[in-house]
Enzyme design. Sequence first.
Site, PDB file in Angstrom:
ATOM      1  N   ASP A   1       0.810  -1.210   0.082  1.00  0.00           N
ATOM      2  CA  ASP A   1      -0.261  -0.355   0.138  1.00  0.00           C
ATOM      3  C   ASP A   1       0.838   1.268  -0.103  1.00  0.00           C
ATOM      4  O   ASP A   1       2.095   1.217   0.433  1.00  0.00           O
ATOM      5  CB  ASP A   1      -0.964   0.153   1.415  1.00  0.00           C
TER       6      ASP A   1
ATOM      7  N   TYR B   1       5.470  -8.403   8.763  1.00  0.00           N
ATOM      8  CA  TYR B   1       5.173  -6.905   8.826  1.00  0.00           C
ATOM      9  C   TYR B   1       5.409  -6.304  10.346  1.00  0.00           C
ATOM     10  O   TYR B   1       5.215  -7.039  11.312  1.00  0.00           O
ATOM     11  CB  TYR B   1       3.834  -6.527   8.484  1.00  0.00           C
TER      12      TYR B   1
ATOM     13  N   ASP C   1      -6.994   2.339   7.352  1.00  0.00           N
ATOM     14  CA  ASP C   1      -5.876   2.816   7.837  1.00  0.00           C
ATOM     15  C   ASP C   1      -5.515   4.500   8.041  1.00  0.00           C
ATOM     16  O   ASP C   1      -6.793   5.203   7.956  1.00  0.00           O
ATOM     17  CB  ASP C   1      -4.714   2.552   6.810  1.00  0.00           C
TER      18      ASP C   1
ATOM     19  N   ARG D   1      -4.619  -4.098   7.639  1.00  0.00           N
ATOM     20  CA  ARG D   1      -5.327  -3.029   8.127  1.00  0.00           C
ATOM     21  C   ARG D   1      -6.697  -3.492   8.472  1.00  0.00           C
ATOM     22  O   ARG D   1      -7.423  -3.167   9.583  1.00  0.00           O
ATOM     23  CB  ARG D   1      -5.591  -1.935   7.164  1.00  0.00           C
TER      24      ARG D   1
END
Length: 308
Positions: A38, A66, A80, A176
Amino acid sequence: MNGILNIFKPKGISSHQVVKEVRNILNIPKVGHTGTLDPSASGVLLICLGQATKIAEFLVGMKKHYQGEMTLGITTDSQDAEGKIIGKKEVCSDIDEKRIRDIFQKYEGSISQIPPMFSAAHYKGKRLYRLARKGIEVKRTPKEVKIYQFNLINYDQRVNPIVKFEVVCSKGTYVRTLCNDIGNELGCGAHLSSLIRKKVGNFSIEDSINLAEFREDKTLGKRYLISIDSALEGLKKITVKNEATKTVLNGGVISSGQIVEIPEELKTGKDKFIKIFDAKGNLLSIATSSKEDGENIFFKPVKVFKNY
């Protein structure tokens, strides 16, 4: 140039923009990535160059690692920090590290996720985010993903507490959406406020190329280029006899009699992807293997690397 570049994608640009930049820096036509990151996130983005664009599908499925932060008490339409705030709730005092760890543990394993509207997923040929920007919401089909590890790093209690975490997950996981779902379960809502992709498979952020530095010095491309063979180090390999090289390059099926030596683990003949090399050590193709007559094993090229 044929190979993989581990690029550090900065926050604020899309994966497609990184592909375009690399194409312009190196002045080569065939460039692609192996999985969207993203625009609001930063970190490892694998870029395939030249013949390596053929192996993107083999790299897409690698585990993603992540590190992120979720802010409790605030929900957004995009799940987000880039989205519009659509809800605010007080965070109850009974939310503590133990409760968060217990919820994280519940999400480990195979889970079902509904893709967010602000995503690149398709609906009847259209990207969901394009519909979302027009205020259109459609029914999305849940998809199964896998969470291998989900750990709490820190819980910073303030007016809107920050939960710092790390997660190792399968392809297609929306981090998210994880934050949004956990916020709902806590009863206060949450959104992903920061995300860094630290690792894709064995490709880590420590070994990545800074995009800004790459713009200034394009020789970094050759210095950091990862060969197709190295990128697919998990695949077994075989070497063909000289007379079979042309057959492989033409996509033709070869049999075990045309192989110099077959590794023991391939003699079962189960369908597995393998790398085929010539006697000089050049990678010719990726192939599947199958045992069809009880003894002989056949290898069918599925990706051929001509002039590699």
